[in-house]
Scaffold this motif. Sequence first.
Motif, PDB file in Angstrom:
ATOM      1  N   THR A  67       0.847  -1.191   0.000  1.00 56.58           N
ATOM      2  CA  THR A  67       0.000   0.000   0.000  1.00 56.58           C
ATOM      3  C   THR A  67       0.882   1.240   0.000  1.00 56.58           C
ATOM      4  OG1 THR A  67      -1.985   0.954   1.023  1.00 56.58           O
ATOM      5  CG2 THR A  67      -0.211   0.319   2.518  1.00 56.58           C
ATOM      6  N   GLN A  91      -2.599  -5.897   6.956  1.00 57.12           N
ATOM      7  CA  GLN A  91      -3.999  -5.547   7.147  1.00 57.12           C
ATOM      8  C   GLN A  91      -4.519  -6.362   8.331  1.00 57.12           C
ATOM      9  OE1 GLN A  91      -7.341  -4.802   4.006  1.00 57.12           O
ATOM     10  NE2 GLN A  91      -7.323  -6.991   4.377  1.00 57.12           N
ATOM     11  N   TYR A 133      -1.978   3.815   8.001  1.00 51.88           N
ATOM     12  CA  TYR A 133      -2.883   4.194   6.915  1.00 51.88           C
ATOM     13  C   TYR A 133      -4.313   4.105   7.433  1.00 51.88           C
ATOM     14  CZ  TYR A 133       1.526   3.708   4.596  1.00 51.88           C
ATOM     15  OH  TYR A 133       2.854   3.864   4.272  1.00 51.88           O
ATOM     16  N   ALA A 169      -5.723   5.595   3.896  1.00 54.94           N
ATOM     17  CA  ALA A 169      -5.497   4.309   3.251  1.00 54.94           C
ATOM     18  C   ALA A 169      -5.912   4.372   1.788  1.00 54.94           C
ATOM     19  CB  ALA A 169      -6.271   3.216   3.978  1.00 54.94           C
ATOM     20  N   TRP A 172      -5.520  -1.434  -1.373  1.00 60.17           N
ATOM     21  CA  TRP A 172      -4.786  -2.515  -0.701  1.00 60.17           C
ATOM     22  C   TRP A 172      -4.571  -3.628  -1.723  1.00 60.17           C
ATOM     23  CZ3 TRP A 172      -1.983  -3.750   3.378  1.00 60.17           C
ATOM     24  CH2 TRP A 172      -1.767  -5.111   3.679  1.00 60.17           C
TER      25      TRP A 172
END
Length: 209
Positions: A67, A91, A133, A169, A172
């Motif tokens: 990311t 994540q 993020y 963010a 992803w």
Amino acid sequence: MVTPEEALPGRDTPLPVVTDNVVLHHRQVPPFPEGLEVAVVAMGCFWGPERVFWNTPGVWSTSVGYTGGHTRNPTYEEVCSGLTGHTEAVQVVYDPKVVTYKDLLKTFWEGHDPTQGMRQGNDLGTQYRSGLYYLNDTQKAEAEESLKAYQQSLTKAGYGQITTEIAAAGPWYYAEDYHQQYLHKVPNGYCGMGGTGVSCPIGLGVSEG
């Protein structure tokens, strides 16, 4: 840091990844059950940080990916080239009734050295930078507050300025399947994690001055 114009273009097709986390036996790809929340953190090489979070009570699932960059659906080799702008990240899918975002921030700060810029230990490159993020305004505020609090603790301990990137963010991109839960699949695999040994005063407030 590579610019968007210089970055590799990537591809439209996502890298294949299995649906379930092999440690926690829950989904590592959406959709996730109602009531769970997601945090995205970067602490250097993503193998060790993922293990830290899958061992954290209240964490429902984890995955590793890329990311913070420009390239669409990058490969590991492309990220390591420094030509995508991405960082290696984790994540974290968690139950906020069991573990809060602030709790996860404490684990984040204490689990690595956030003052090293584009590196973490012996791992050097933009893909190893520290990052938080955020997915909503509450996460943004708590991330920024925690940085201020931890900076005070680090300064007292003789460390320099925190270089952690705090940003909204973006997309992803899941890493290749062999990276997912890597240190479960390869228990003696490389882990370059190393914290500062400085406790993070999450929940204690930020002192003035």
